[in-house]
Design a protein around this motif. Structure first.
Motif, short mmCIF file in Angstrom:
data_model
loop_
_atom_site.label_atom_id
_atom_site.label_comp_id
_atom_site.label_asym_id
_atom_site.label_seq_id
_atom_site.Cartn_x
_atom_site.Cartn_y
_atom_site.Cartn_z
N MET A 20 0.83 -1.20 0.00
CA MET A 20 0.00 0.00 0.00
C MET A 20 0.86 1.25 0.00
O MET A 20 1.98 1.25 0.49
CB MET A 20 -0.90 0.02 1.24
CG MET A 20 -1.94 -1.09 1.28
SD MET A 20 -2.93 -1.03 2.77
CE MET A 20 -3.88 0.46 2.52
N ASP A 21 0.33 2.34 -0.58
CA ASP A 21 0.98 3.64 -0.44
C ASP A 21 0.87 4.09 1.00
O ASP A 21 -0.02 3.64 1.74
CB ASP A 21 0.31 4.67 -1.35
CG ASP A 21 0.43 4.31 -2.83
OD1 ASP A 21 1.34 3.53 -3.16
OD2 ASP A 21 -0.37 4.82 -3.63
N ALA A 22 1.76 4.99 1.41
CA ALA A 22 1.76 5.42 2.81
C ALA A 22 2.12 6.89 2.93
O ALA A 22 2.90 7.43 2.13
CB ALA A 22 2.74 4.57 3.62
N TRP B 219 6.29 15.78 6.45
CA TRP B 219 5.51 14.67 5.90
C TRP B 219 6.39 13.82 4.98
O TRP B 219 7.35 14.30 4.40
CB TRP B 219 4.30 15.19 5.14
CG TRP B 219 4.62 16.10 4.00
CD1 TRP B 219 4.86 15.78 2.70
CD2 TRP B 219 4.76 17.53 4.07
NE1 TRP B 219 5.15 16.89 1.94
CE2 TRP B 219 5.08 17.99 2.76
CE3 TRP B 219 4.64 18.47 5.10
CZ2 TRP B 219 5.30 19.32 2.48
CZ3 TRP B 219 4.85 19.80 4.80
CH2 TRP B 219 5.17 20.22 3.52
N VAL B 220 6.04 12.54 4.88
CA VAL B 220 6.76 11.59 4.04
C VAL B 220 5.72 10.81 3.23
O VAL B 220 4.83 10.18 3.81
CB VAL B 220 7.61 10.61 4.87
CG1 VAL B 220 8.36 9.64 3.95
CG2 VAL B 220 8.58 11.35 5.76
N VAL B 221 5.83 10.86 1.91
CA VAL B 221 4.91 10.15 1.02
C VAL B 221 5.68 9.02 0.35
O VAL B 221 6.71 9.25 -0.28
CB VAL B 221 4.33 11.10 -0.05
CG1 VAL B 221 3.42 10.33 -1.01
CG2 VAL B 221 3.57 12.25 0.62
N THR B 222 5.17 7.80 0.49
CA THR B 222 5.82 6.62 -0.10
C THR B 222 4.85 5.94 -1.05
O THR B 222 3.78 5.50 -0.63
CB THR B 222 6.26 5.63 0.99
OG1 THR B 222 7.10 6.31 1.93
CG2 THR B 222 7.03 4.47 0.38
N LEU B 223 5.22 5.88 -2.32
CA LEU B 223 4.40 5.20 -3.33
C LEU B 223 4.93 3.79 -3.53
O LEU B 223 6.13 3.58 -3.59
CB LEU B 223 4.44 5.96 -4.66
CG LEU B 223 3.95 7.42 -4.60
CD1 LEU B 223 4.15 8.08 -5.95
CD2 LEU B 223 2.49 7.48 -4.21
N GLN B 224 4.02 2.83 -3.64
CA GLN B 224 4.43 1.42 -3.70
C GLN B 224 5.21 1.09 -4.97
O GLN B 224 5.98 0.13 -5.00
CB GLN B 224 3.19 0.52 -3.60
CG GLN B 224 2.17 0.72 -4.70
CD GLN B 224 0.96 -0.17 -4.55
OE1 GLN B 224 0.99 -1.13 -3.78
NE2 GLN B 224 -0.12 0.13 -5.25
N ASN B 225 5.06 1.87 -6.04
CA ASN B 225 5.76 1.58 -7.29
C ASN B 225 7.07 2.35 -7.43
O ASN B 225 7.67 2.41 -8.49
CB ASN B 225 4.86 1.90 -8.49
CG ASN B 225 4.43 3.36 -8.51
OD1 ASN B 225 4.58 4.06 -7.52
ND2 ASN B 225 3.88 3.81 -9.62
N ASN B 226 7.55 2.98 -6.33
CA ASN B 226 8.82 3.69 -6.35
C ASN B 226 9.72 3.17 -5.24
O ASN B 226 9.26 2.70 -4.21
CB ASN B 226 8.61 5.20 -6.17
CG ASN B 226 8.10 5.86 -7.43
OD1 ASN B 226 8.74 5.87 -8.46
ND2 ASN B 226 6.90 6.40 -7.34
N SER B 227 11.04 3.31 -5.48
CA SER B 227 12.01 2.78 -4.53
C SER B 227 12.46 3.84 -3.52
O SER B 227 13.42 3.62 -2.81
CB SER B 227 13.23 2.26 -5.28
OG SER B 227 13.81 3.28 -6.06
N PHE B 228 11.80 4.99 -3.47
CA PHE B 228 12.19 6.03 -2.54
C PHE B 228 10.94 6.79 -2.11
O PHE B 228 9.85 6.62 -2.66
CB PHE B 228 13.20 6.99 -3.17
CG PHE B 228 12.68 7.67 -4.41
CD1 PHE B 228 12.06 8.90 -4.33
CD2 PHE B 228 12.80 7.07 -5.64
CE1 PHE B 228 11.58 9.52 -5.47
CE2 PHE B 228 12.32 7.68 -6.78
CZ PHE B 228 11.71 8.91 -6.69
N SER B 229 11.09 7.66 -1.11
CA SER B 229 9.98 8.43 -0.57
C SER B 229 10.12 9.90 -0.94
O SER B 229 11.21 10.40 -1.19
CB SER B 229 9.93 8.29 0.95
OG SER B 229 9.75 6.94 1.33
N ILE B 230 8.98 10.60 -0.97
CA ILE B 230 8.95 12.04 -1.22
C ILE B 230 8.91 12.73 0.13
O ILE B 230 7.96 12.57 0.89
CB ILE B 230 7.72 12.42 -2.06
CG1 ILE B 230 7.67 11.59 -3.35
CG2 ILE B 230 7.73 13.90 -2.38
CD1 ILE B 230 6.35 11.71 -4.08
#
Length: 294
Positions: A1-3, A22-33
């Motif tokens: 899941m995204d987080a 804030w930290v945004v993590t997408l499941q299809n990426n290997s890093f966080s925003i």
């Protein structure tokens, strides 16, 4: 899941300067925003208000990054999480307005979302961002800066195509950075650092000096590589990330080679010990046989 993880602080509380993280993590990426913000002192500022603002900013960052869910939102503020879940009532008008904005974002983008409380120990990254004074900014394609238009770039063939694709990609992957390399020397390869600084300008030069500070040869090499990629048409932020990627890759390769060499030495040492044991054993047997023979 995204987080999404979020945190807010107010020093002093209430009425102090608010910090948001804030930290945004997408499941299809290997890093966080990663993102953060700071708001000046006001009498209405408080820690709960900061937490809600951080959550709203994280949600806006998520939809901007084309996140579509399912999404888990985690924070260490039990009040915010339980109010978003409808367990706790909202008594403050300003909090209610931000709460309504977040609900509208969820409805507009039809997000499958779940709010979960986590202890502070599991929310370290967002907490650290909320207390960081310098601005952490993530570059999107439309926000990126360029020194050279890709059409006027000295890069040719496949390299130019790779640079154009990376410039248009919101979150280039590690594989894209790995494939980005100059197969043969171009007009920038033989330029020294002074010439590259003259070509790139003061702003880009200052940026690479701040990112790779120092007067050692390796620092100057990293600065020149970053400027080369900028002058080939790669976006400024991606050129710096490309050099950082190469540095980390080299370190990882060196560590793995050291481990391999040490393991090889250990194996060689153990094999030599075995040989010495077997040779000694054979010699003793031969002497004993001679003794019994005569």
């Amino acid at each position: 899941m995204d987080a999404i993880t979020f945190d807010g602080s107010c020093t002093p509380n209430p009425g102090g300067c608010m910090g948001l993280g804030w930290v945004v993590t997408l499941q299809n990426n290997s890093f966080s925003i990663l993102g953060n913000d700071r708001l000046e002192k006001q009498t209405s500022n408080n820690a709960l208000f900061a937490e809600y603002l951080a959550l709203k900013k994280g949600m806006l960052e998520y939809v901007k990054a084309d996140g579509q869910g399912p999404l888990t939102v985690m924070g260490d503020s039990q009040t915010v999480i339980y109010q978003m879940r409808g367990i706790y009532p909202i008594m403050d008008d300003e909090i209610w307005n931000i709460h309504r904005d977040i609900i509208n974002i969820i409805r507009e983008y039809e997000l499958d979302i779940h709010f979960r409380w986590v202890p502070r120990m599991r929310n370290k990254q967002a907490d650290r961002l909320s207390k960081t004074k310098h601005k952490v900014r993530f570059e999107y394609p439309k926000d990126r800066e360029f020194l050279v238009d890709i059409r006027n770039s000295p890069a040719i063939g496949k390299l130019r195509k790779k640079i154009a694709v990376m410039n248009a990609t919101p979150f280039p992957t590690n594989a894209m950075y790995k494939r980005l390399h100059v197969s043969s020397k171009d007009v920038l390869s033989d330029k020294d650092l002074f010439e590259l600084r003259e070509m790139a300008g003061k702003k880009a030069t200052r940026m690479v000096i701040e990112t790779f500070p120092g007067k050692l040869n390796k620092n100057k090499y990293h600065q020149s590589q970053a400027l080369c990629w900028m002058l080939r048409g790669l976006a400024v932020d991606l050129a710096i990330k490309k050099v950082k990627f190469d540095i980390n890759k080299k370190k990882a390769n060196n560590n793995s080679s050291k481990k391999f060499v040490s393991a090889k030495k250990r194996n060689k040492k153990s094999q030599s010990k075995k040989k010495s044991r077997t040779s000694n054993r054979g010699a003793k047997y031969y002497l004993n046989r001679q003794t019994f023979a005569f």
